[in-house]
Motif scaffolding. Sequence first.
Motif, short mmCIF file in Angstrom:
data_model
loop_
_atom_site.label_atom_id
_atom_site.label_comp_id
_atom_site.label_asym_id
_atom_site.label_seq_id
_atom_site.Cartn_x
_atom_site.Cartn_y
_atom_site.Cartn_z
N GLY A 42 5.58 10.96 -3.82
CA GLY A 42 5.34 10.41 -2.49
C GLY A 42 4.99 8.94 -2.53
N LEU A 43 4.42 8.45 -1.43
CA LEU A 43 3.99 7.06 -1.35
C LEU A 43 2.59 6.93 -1.93
CD1 LEU A 43 6.14 7.11 1.13
CD2 LEU A 43 4.91 5.07 1.82
N ARG A 44 2.43 6.00 -2.84
CA ARG A 44 1.12 5.75 -3.41
C ARG A 44 0.74 4.30 -3.15
NH1 ARG A 44 1.61 7.38 -9.49
NH2 ARG A 44 3.73 6.58 -9.18
N LEU A 45 -0.51 4.12 -2.71
CA LEU A 45 -0.99 2.80 -2.30
C LEU A 45 -1.37 1.97 -3.53
CD1 LEU A 45 -1.82 0.94 0.06
CD2 LEU A 45 -4.08 2.02 -0.05
N ILE A 46 -0.80 0.77 -3.60
CA ILE A 46 -1.10 -0.12 -4.73
C ILE A 46 -2.24 -1.07 -4.35
CG2 ILE A 46 -0.16 -1.81 -6.34
CD1 ILE A 46 2.65 -0.72 -5.64
N TYR A 47 -2.04 -1.82 -3.28
CA TYR A 47 -3.03 -2.75 -2.76
C TYR A 47 -2.88 -2.83 -1.26
CZ TYR A 47 -4.94 -5.16 -6.91
OH TYR A 47 -5.62 -5.48 -8.06
N PHE A 48 -3.95 -3.22 -0.58
CA PHE A 48 -3.83 -3.55 0.83
C PHE A 48 -4.72 -4.75 1.16
CE2 PHE A 48 -7.70 -1.57 2.65
CZ PHE A 48 -8.08 -0.74 1.60
N SER A 49 -4.45 -5.33 2.32
CA SER A 49 -5.17 -6.52 2.74
C SER A 49 -5.42 -6.43 4.23
CB SER A 49 -4.34 -7.77 2.43
OG SER A 49 -4.87 -8.91 3.07
N TYR A 50 -6.65 -6.71 4.66
CA TYR A 50 -6.96 -6.63 6.08
C TYR A 50 -7.21 -8.01 6.68
CZ TYR A 50 -11.54 -6.42 3.87
OH TYR A 50 -12.62 -6.66 3.08
N ASP A 51 -6.99 -9.04 5.86
CA ASP A 51 -7.14 -10.40 6.39
C ASP A 51 -6.61 -11.37 5.35
OD1 ASP A 51 -9.94 -12.04 8.13
OD2 ASP A 51 -7.79 -12.48 8.06
N VAL A 52 -6.38 -12.59 5.78
CA VAL A 52 -5.92 -13.61 4.85
C VAL A 52 -6.93 -13.75 3.71
CG1 VAL A 52 -5.35 -16.05 4.60
CG2 VAL A 52 -4.69 -14.83 6.67
N LYS A 53 -6.41 -13.83 2.52
CA LYS A 53 -7.19 -14.01 1.29
C LYS A 53 -8.06 -12.79 0.95
CE LYS A 53 -7.29 -19.06 1.39
NZ LYS A 53 -6.17 -19.24 0.44
N MET A 54 -7.99 -11.72 1.73
CA MET A 54 -8.74 -10.51 1.41
C MET A 54 -7.80 -9.49 0.81
SD MET A 54 -11.67 -11.46 2.49
CE MET A 54 -12.70 -10.00 2.54
N LYS A 55 -8.28 -8.73 -0.15
CA LYS A 55 -7.46 -7.68 -0.75
C LYS A 55 -8.37 -6.55 -1.22
CE LYS A 55 -7.47 -9.98 -5.24
NZ LYS A 55 -6.68 -10.71 -6.25
N GLU A 56 -7.81 -5.36 -1.21
CA GLU A 56 -8.53 -4.17 -1.68
C GLU A 56 -7.60 -3.38 -2.59
OE1 GLU A 56 -12.29 -3.89 0.69
OE2 GLU A 56 -11.46 -2.35 -0.64
N LYS A 57 -8.13 -2.84 -3.66
CA LYS A 57 -7.32 -2.00 -4.54
C LYS A 57 -7.03 -0.67 -3.87
CE LYS A 57 -9.05 -3.93 -8.88
NZ LYS A 57 -9.79 -3.65 -10.14
N GLY A 58 -5.82 -0.21 -4.09
CA GLY A 58 -5.46 1.11 -3.64
C GLY A 58 -5.68 2.12 -4.76
N ASP A 59 -4.80 3.11 -4.84
CA ASP A 59 -4.97 4.18 -5.81
C ASP A 59 -4.40 3.84 -7.19
OD1 ASP A 59 -4.20 6.27 -3.05
OD2 ASP A 59 -6.18 5.89 -3.90
N ILE A 60 -3.43 2.95 -7.25
CA ILE A 60 -2.78 2.65 -8.53
C ILE A 60 -2.59 1.13 -8.70
CG2 ILE A 60 -1.61 4.86 -8.86
CD1 ILE A 60 0.92 3.46 -7.61
N PRO A 61 -3.67 0.35 -8.78
CA PRO A 61 -3.53 -1.11 -8.85
C PRO A 61 -3.20 -1.66 -10.25
CG PRO A 61 -5.83 -0.50 -8.88
CD PRO A 61 -5.05 0.79 -8.73
N GLU A 62 -3.31 -0.81 -11.27
CA GLU A 62 -3.18 -1.31 -12.64
C GLU A 62 -1.78 -1.87 -12.87
OE1 GLU A 62 -6.26 1.58 -12.10
OE2 GLU A 62 -4.10 1.87 -11.89
N GLY A 63 -1.73 -3.07 -13.41
CA GLY A 63 -0.44 -3.71 -13.71
C GLY A 63 0.10 -4.54 -12.56
N TYR A 64 -0.64 -4.57 -11.44
CA TYR A 64 -0.20 -5.30 -10.25
C TYR A 64 -1.30 -6.24 -9.78
CZ TYR A 64 3.02 -1.29 -9.93
OH TYR A 64 3.95 -0.31 -10.19
N SER A 65 -0.90 -7.29 -9.09
CA SER A 65 -1.83 -8.12 -8.35
C SER A 65 -1.15 -8.50 -7.03
CB SER A 65 -2.23 -9.37 -9.14
OG SER A 65 -1.09 -10.17 -9.40
#
Lengths: 113, 112
Positions: A42-65
């Motif tokens: 299925g769909l797995r969340l890598i990262y999300f952002s709720y504002d400029v310059k803000m970021k939150e890790k999702g479920d599988i952030p390893e290897g990504y930025s």
Amino acid sequence: DVKVTQSSRYLVKRTGEKVFLECVQDMDHENMFWYRQDPGLGLRLIYFSYDVKMKEKGDIPEGYSVSREKKERFSLILESASTNQTSMYLCASSPLGDRYEQYFGPGTRLTVT
Amino acid sequence: GQNIDQPTEMTATEGAIVQINCTYQTSGFNGLFWYQQHAGEAPTFLSYNVLDGLEEKGRFSSFLSRSKGYSYLLLKELQMKDSASYLCAVRDRGSGTYKYIFGTGTRLKVLA
């Protein structure tokens, strides 16, 4: 109509390369998301952002930025691509608020050889 | 933990009714969404439920029972173009910020 665009539909990269996936939305949405979609997982969340310059890790952030320098643009970066990052990558955006659904881009099918 | 379950595949006949079930376990439930995804395309929004009950939208309806952690998507008067994957997603506020958790999707085949 909300439009979410992604820089490429298909991409082929070599192991170890740095890969940039770009996503742009034209509806002034605060929230932006990066997912990968794999058969059976299925769909797995890598990262999300709720504002400029803000970021939150999702479920599988390893290897990504990620990078969000402007409200309309959210970039996913694979610092050193590996074969297990071969996947379909989907970007989505949504406005602030509980009721609002996500709007998805067409996806980028990335193959790492 | 967080988990969403839905059947992997379903088959139905053109003109019939089909019900796609979704069960979920999350710590901070804050709404349930159904999306449709045709092969090779992006998911598109179908419905949203946050309170118990039925939401109807033309040929598509969605039901939610929060106490049972259960939802279903009902498709009436099936058409060939309804052949697609149907994704159940829950918005969860478990850790302060909210996230969307997706099921693996149900692939629906509509036969003539």
